[in-house]
Design a protein around this motif. Structure first.
Motif, PDB file in Angstrom:
ATOM      1  N   GLY A   1      61.586  75.274  52.082  1.00  0.00           N
ATOM      2  CA  GLY A   1      61.992  76.586  51.602  1.00  0.00           C
ATOM      3  C   GLY A   1      61.030  77.690  51.997  1.00  0.00           C
ATOM      4  N   THR A   2      59.951  77.358  52.667  1.00  0.00           N
ATOM      5  CA  THR A   2      59.004  78.365  53.121  1.00  0.00           C
ATOM      6  C   THR A   2      59.649  79.184  54.234  1.00  0.00           C
ATOM      7  N   GLN A   3      59.560  80.504  54.099  1.00  0.00           N
ATOM      8  CA  GLN A   3      60.113  81.380  55.130  1.00  0.00           C
ATOM      9  C   GLN A   3      58.980  81.976  55.940  1.00  0.00           C
ATOM     10  N   GLN A   4      59.159  81.996  57.229  1.00  0.00           N
ATOM     11  CA  GLN A   4      58.201  82.612  58.132  1.00  0.00           C
ATOM     12  C   GLN A   4      58.963  83.543  59.056  1.00  0.00           C
ATOM     13  N   GLU A   5      58.330  84.631  59.476  1.00  0.00           N
ATOM     14  CA  GLU A   5      58.944  85.543  60.424  1.00  0.00           C
ATOM     15  C   GLU A   5      58.226  85.429  61.761  1.00  0.00           C
ATOM     16  N   TYR A   6      58.986  85.562  62.838  1.00  0.00           N
ATOM     17  CA  TYR A   6      58.446  85.485  64.182  1.00  0.00           C
ATOM     18  C   TYR A   6      58.952  86.660  64.985  1.00  0.00           C
ATOM     19  N   TRP A   7      58.165  87.081  65.948  1.00  0.00           N
ATOM     20  CA  TRP A   7      58.571  88.106  66.888  1.00  0.00           C
ATOM     21  C   TRP A   7      58.666  87.436  68.237  1.00  0.00           C
ATOM     22  N   PHE A   8      59.820  87.514  68.878  1.00  0.00           N
ATOM     23  CA  PHE A   8      60.084  86.865  70.156  1.00  0.00           C
ATOM     24  C   PHE A   8      60.275  87.953  71.193  1.00  0.00           C
ATOM     25  N   SER A   9      59.582  87.870  72.308  1.00  0.00           N
ATOM     26  CA  SER A   9      59.661  88.900  73.334  1.00  0.00           C
ATOM     27  C   SER A   9      60.088  88.283  74.652  1.00  0.00           C
ATOM     28  N   LEU A  10      60.939  88.986  75.363  1.00  0.00           N
ATOM     29  CA  LEU A  10      61.413  88.547  76.676  1.00  0.00           C
ATOM     30  C   LEU A  10      61.414  89.758  77.585  1.00  0.00           C
ATOM     31  N   ARG A  11      60.679  89.696  78.656  1.00  0.00           N
ATOM     32  CA  ARG A  11      60.653  90.797  79.612  1.00  0.00           C
ATOM     33  C   ARG A  11      61.261  90.288  80.902  1.00  0.00           C
ATOM     34  N   LEU A  12      62.188  91.052  81.457  1.00  0.00           N
ATOM     35  CA  LEU A  12      62.818  90.639  82.693  1.00  0.00           C
ATOM     36  C   LEU A  12      63.153  91.852  83.536  1.00  0.00           C
ATOM     37  N   ARG A  13      63.507  91.588  84.783  1.00  0.00           N
ATOM     38  CA  ARG A  13      63.905  92.638  85.716  1.00  0.00           C
ATOM     39  C   ARG A  13      65.348  92.370  86.114  1.00  0.00           C
ATOM     40  N   VAL A  14      66.192  93.373  86.060  1.00  0.00           N
ATOM     41  CA  VAL A  14      67.583  93.236  86.472  1.00  0.00           C
ATOM     42  C   VAL A  14      67.637  93.462  87.979  1.00  0.00           C
ATOM     43  N   ASP A  15      68.015  92.428  88.713  1.00  0.00           N
ATOM     44  CA  ASP A  15      68.095  92.511  90.165  1.00  0.00           C
ATOM     45  C   ASP A  15      69.494  92.862  90.644  1.00  0.00           C
ATOM     46  N   SER A  16      70.511  92.523  89.867  1.00  0.00           N
ATOM     47  CA  SER A  16      71.888  92.809  90.247  1.00  0.00           C
ATOM     48  C   SER A  16      72.686  93.184  89.010  1.00  0.00           C
ATOM     49  N   ALA A  17      72.917  94.487  88.827  1.00  0.00           N
ATOM     50  CA  ALA A  17      73.681  94.960  87.670  1.00  0.00           C
ATOM     51  C   ALA A  17      75.099  94.408  87.698  1.00  0.00           C
ATOM     52  N   ALA A  18      75.684  94.254  88.878  1.00  0.00           N
ATOM     53  CA  ALA A  18      77.056  93.740  88.980  1.00  0.00           C
ATOM     54  C   ALA A  18      77.125  92.286  88.510  1.00  0.00           C
ATOM     55  N   GLN A  19      76.167  91.460  88.908  1.00  0.00           N
ATOM     56  CA  GLN A  19      76.153  90.063  88.454  1.00  0.00           C
ATOM     57  C   GLN A  19      75.927  89.986  86.957  1.00  0.00           C
ATOM     58  N   LEU A  20      75.042  90.824  86.442  1.00  0.00           N
ATOM     59  CA  LEU A  20      74.785  90.868  85.009  1.00  0.00           C
ATOM     60  C   LEU A  20      76.056  91.243  84.265  1.00  0.00           C
ATOM     61  N   TRP A  21      76.759  92.265  84.740  1.00  0.00           N
ATOM     62  CA  TRP A  21      77.996  92.707  84.100  1.00  0.00           C
ATOM     63  C   TRP A  21      79.035  91.594  84.125  1.00  0.00           C
ATOM     64  N   GLN A  22      79.194  90.928  85.271  1.00  0.00           N
ATOM     65  CA  GLN A  22      80.199  89.855  85.380  1.00  0.00           C
ATOM     66  C   GLN A  22      79.919  88.735  84.385  1.00  0.00           C
ATOM     67  N   ALA A  23      78.663  88.356  84.254  1.00  0.00           N
ATOM     68  CA  ALA A  23      78.313  87.294  83.303  1.00  0.00           C
ATOM     69  C   ALA A  23      78.561  87.742  81.863  1.00  0.00           C
ATOM     70  N   ALA A  24      78.215  88.986  81.547  1.00  0.00           N
ATOM     71  CA  ALA A  24      78.435  89.496  80.189  1.00  0.00           C
ATOM     72  C   ALA A  24      79.929  89.619  79.900  1.00  0.00           C
ATOM     73  N   ALA A  25      80.706  90.075  80.867  1.00  0.00           N
ATOM     74  CA  ALA A  25      82.152  90.196  80.687  1.00  0.00           C
ATOM     75  C   ALA A  25      82.778  88.824  80.462  1.00  0.00           C
ATOM     76  N   LEU A  26      82.335  87.832  81.220  1.00  0.00           N
ATOM     77  CA  LEU A  26      82.847  86.471  81.048  1.00  0.00           C
ATOM     78  C   LEU A  26      82.524  85.951  79.658  1.00  0.00           C
ATOM     79  N   ARG A  27      81.313  86.206  79.172  1.00  0.00           N
ATOM     80  CA  ARG A  27      80.934  85.786  77.825  1.00  0.00           C
ATOM     81  C   ARG A  27      81.825  86.471  76.800  1.00  0.00           C
ATOM     82  N   CYS A  28      82.054  87.778  76.961  1.00  0.00           N
ATOM     83  CA  CYS A  28      82.926  88.521  76.029  1.00  0.00           C
ATOM     84  C   CYS A  28      84.329  87.929  76.002  1.00  0.00           C
TER      85      CYS A  28
END
Length: 119
Positions: A23-50
């Protein structure tokens, strides 16, 4: 090689699992840094997920993440990077900012990676 046999479920260590369920609760901060190399590929993957996870129409998908010609990079990243839910967790906050955006967190020390050197 590191022993990561205790990272998954069902490792047979009932005492450790019991300690996590106490029952102990802990909070974490998770960080992810990335570079978008292809906005079109990113959009296609996000659209497919949607489309695969909901009953959204193509127009509704474009309202959510923008059209492929002008995608909302932040919305596409959020759609792909964030799971709907993490078992046993409550999402407390979500933030996404371009690295050079005013008000974004200070740049953290960079770790050595397989990415090409930016210099």
């Amino acid at each position: 090689m590191a022993d990561n046999s205790g990272w998954g479920l069902g490792n047979g260590n009932a005492q450790a699992v019991g300690a996590l369920v106490s029952g102990t609760q802990q909070e974490y901060w998770f960080s992810l840094r990335l570079r978008v190399d292809s906005a079109a590929q990113l959009w296609q993957a996000a659209a497919l997920r949607c489309l695969s996870q909901s009953d959204l129409s193509q127009d509704e998908v474009e309202d959510l993440i923008g059209p492929i010609e002008d995608p909302s990079i932040a919305d596409c990243l959020m759609m792909l990077a964030l799971p709907e839910r993490l078992p046993g967790c409550t999402r407390l906050d979500t933030a996404l900012h371009p690295v050079d955006h005013p008000g974004s967190p200070a740049r953290a020390a960079r770790e050595t990676s397989d990415a090409l050197d930016e210099s």
